[in-house]
Design a protein around this motif. Structure first.
Motif, PDB file in Angstrom:
ATOM      1  N   HIS A  88       0.828  -1.199   0.000  1.00 35.94           N
ATOM      2  CA  HIS A  88       0.000   0.000   0.000  1.00 35.94           C
ATOM      3  C   HIS A  88       0.867   1.255   0.000  1.00 35.94           C
ATOM      4  O   HIS A  88       0.621   2.212  -0.752  1.00 35.94           O
ATOM      5  CB  HIS A  88      -0.916  -0.025   1.221  1.00 35.94           C
ATOM      6  N   LYS A  89       1.898   1.245   0.834  1.00 35.30           N
ATOM      7  CA  LYS A  89       2.825   2.379   0.856  1.00 35.30           C
ATOM      8  C   LYS A  89       3.517   2.525  -0.493  1.00 35.30           C
ATOM      9  O   LYS A  89       3.631   3.630  -1.036  1.00 35.30           O
ATOM     10  CB  LYS A  89       3.858   2.209   1.963  1.00 35.30           C
ATOM     11  N   ASP A  90       3.996   1.410  -1.049  1.00 31.46           N
ATOM     12  CA  ASP A  90       4.700   1.451  -2.336  1.00 31.46           C
ATOM     13  C   ASP A  90       3.797   2.004  -3.439  1.00 31.46           C
ATOM     14  O   ASP A  90       4.252   2.764  -4.306  1.00 31.46           O
ATOM     15  CB  ASP A  90       5.197   0.057  -2.720  1.00 31.46           C
ATOM     16  N   ASP A  91       2.518   1.629  -3.413  1.00 31.49           N
ATOM     17  CA  ASP A  91       1.571   2.139  -4.412  1.00 31.49           C
ATOM     18  C   ASP A  91       1.440   3.654  -4.318  1.00 31.49           C
ATOM     19  O   ASP A  91       1.392   4.358  -5.335  1.00 31.49           O
ATOM     20  CB  ASP A  91       0.197   1.484  -4.239  1.00 31.49           C
ATOM     21  N   PHE A  92       1.360   4.149  -3.076  1.00 32.82           N
ATOM     22  CA  PHE A  92       1.277   5.596  -2.899  1.00 32.82           C
ATOM     23  C   PHE A  92       2.529   6.275  -3.425  1.00 32.82           C
ATOM     24  O   PHE A  92       2.451   7.302  -4.130  1.00 32.82           O
ATOM     25  CB  PHE A  92       1.082   5.965  -1.427  1.00 32.82           C
ATOM     26  N   MET A  93       3.699   5.735  -3.077  1.00 30.40           N
ATOM     27  CA  MET A  93       4.946   6.368  -3.495  1.00 30.40           C
ATOM     28  C   MET A  93       5.071   6.390  -5.014  1.00 30.40           C
ATOM     29  O   MET A  93       5.555   7.376  -5.593  1.00 30.40           O
ATOM     30  CB  MET A  93       6.132   5.647  -2.849  1.00 30.40           C
ATOM     31  N   GLU A  94       4.624   5.343  -5.670  1.00 30.27           N
ATOM     32  CA  GLU A  94       4.660   5.326  -7.132  1.00 30.27           C
ATOM     33  C   GLU A  94       3.759   6.422  -7.700  1.00 30.27           C
ATOM     34  O   GLU A  94       4.150   7.164  -8.619  1.00 30.27           O
ATOM     35  CB  GLU A  94       4.225   3.961  -7.659  1.00 30.27           C
ATOM     36  N   ALA A  95       2.540   6.542  -7.150  1.00 35.52           N
ATOM     37  CA  ALA A  95       1.603   7.551  -7.628  1.00 35.52           C
ATOM     38  C   ALA A  95       2.118   8.960  -7.345  1.00 35.52           C
ATOM     39  O   ALA A  95       2.036   9.858  -8.199  1.00 35.52           O
ATOM     40  CB  ALA A  95       0.236   7.345  -6.980  1.00 35.52           C
ATOM     41  N   PHE A  96       2.653   9.169  -6.160  1.00 31.75           N
ATOM     42  CA  PHE A  96       3.175  10.488  -5.820  1.00 31.75           C
ATOM     43  C   PHE A  96       4.400  10.817  -6.673  1.00 31.75           C
ATOM     44  O   PHE A  96       4.607  11.976  -7.073  1.00 31.75           O
ATOM     45  CB  PHE A  96       3.517  10.562  -4.333  1.00 31.75           C
ATOM     46  N   GLY A  97       5.209   9.817  -6.979  1.00 29.12           N
ATOM     47  CA  GLY A  97       6.354  10.033  -7.852  1.00 29.12           C
ATOM     48  C   GLY A  97       5.936  10.501  -9.236  1.00 29.12           C
ATOM     49  O   GLY A  97       6.564  11.397  -9.813  1.00 29.12           O
TER      50      GLY A  97
END
Length: 268
Positions: A130-139
């Motif tokens: 879930h965290k990784d998904d957010f970081m990808e989207a924010f990136g």
């Protein structure tokens, strides 16, 4: 222009611990708050707004998702609630205030520390996923932002440290989320490939400059800290940084405030 960023672990309890009294001494133009853990309307209802400031907050579907907000002495030209990512926007992870010469955003990543393999939902999604998904989207959002002509300051609790100097040795030895290789590689791309600027590190290269002392890592008793709270800049305002520090003598939560001064006129 002075900008303060602070992850409060619940705004109401931070105010009870003296947050507003401390803030009154800071002469801050903009204060970015992460992890307020309440409904946005309650902030006004309970008068959780310091004297002299306007308040703009977004909450998540669940209070435990955190929520972010901005206090400002100056009326913004516009407020952007979310960054057009459905999951992140439902969880209240982004808010942006546009002023005449700069935009300032408050951002909160999901935290996976100590819960890396815990499942959430019905799709075998772990907390770390879930965290990784957010970081990808924010990136992806940062990629688009860094191509714009407008200048930005992102006050972000990214729940991740970058270099070994940004984390106590405990993190170097154990597989904790917040200092995993792929998380640090994400920051490499943000700074080295996209050209984003870590405002604090641009003027302070010292080690042991931590902003978070989580209980899972034995807390501040052994100085098991980690620097996860950032003020991220678009390159066009890199030279406006005048001063910056972490007020690690202040404890409204297990995070310390990050205070940065910029040679920018914020008012209209």
């Amino acid at each position: 222009m002075r900008v303060v960023s602070i992850s409060v672990n619940g705004l109401a309890q931070a105010v009870e611990k003296g947050f507003f009294e401390w803030l009154a001494k800071q002469d801050a133009d903009v204060v970015c708050v992460q992890d307020h853990r309440m409904r946005a309307y309650e902030i006004e209802d309970y008068n959780l707004i310091p004297d002299g400031y306007e308040a703009y907050f977004i909450d998540g579907e669940r209070n435990e998702d955190g929520g972010v907000g901005i206090y400002t002495r100056h009326f913004p030209k516009a407020i952007m609630y979310g960054f057009a990512n459905e999951q992140a926007d439902r969880e209240g992870r982004f808010i942006q205030a546009d002023f005449d010469k700069v935009s300032v955003a408050s951002v909160l990543s999901p935290c996976a520390l100590g819960r890396e393999e815990e499942l959430i939902g019905d799709d075998d999604l772990t907390v770390l996923d879930h965290k990784d998904d957010f970081m990808e989207a924010f990136g992806l959002h940062m990629q688009k932002t860094l191509r714009k002509r407008r200048q930005f300051i992102f006050c972000a609790n990214l729940q991740t440290a970058h270099h070994v100097t940004d984390a106590s040795p405990l993190y170097h030895k154990l597989d904790f989320s917040g200092f995993l290789p792929h998380e640090r590689a994400w920051l490499d791309r943000l700074f080295d490939e996209m050209g984003c600027v870590d405002a604090f590190r641009d003027i302070n290269k010292q080690s042991n400059q931590y902003t978070w002392w989580p209980e899972q890592a034995e807390g501040s008793r052994k100085n098991a800290g980690i620097r996860v709270d950032y003020q991220l800049l678009t390159p066009g305002i890199r030279k406006t940084v005048r001063d910056g520090w972490i007020d690690n003598s202040t404890r409204f939560s297990d995070h310390a405030p990050v205070i940065m001064d910029y040679d920018i006129e914020i008012g209209l």
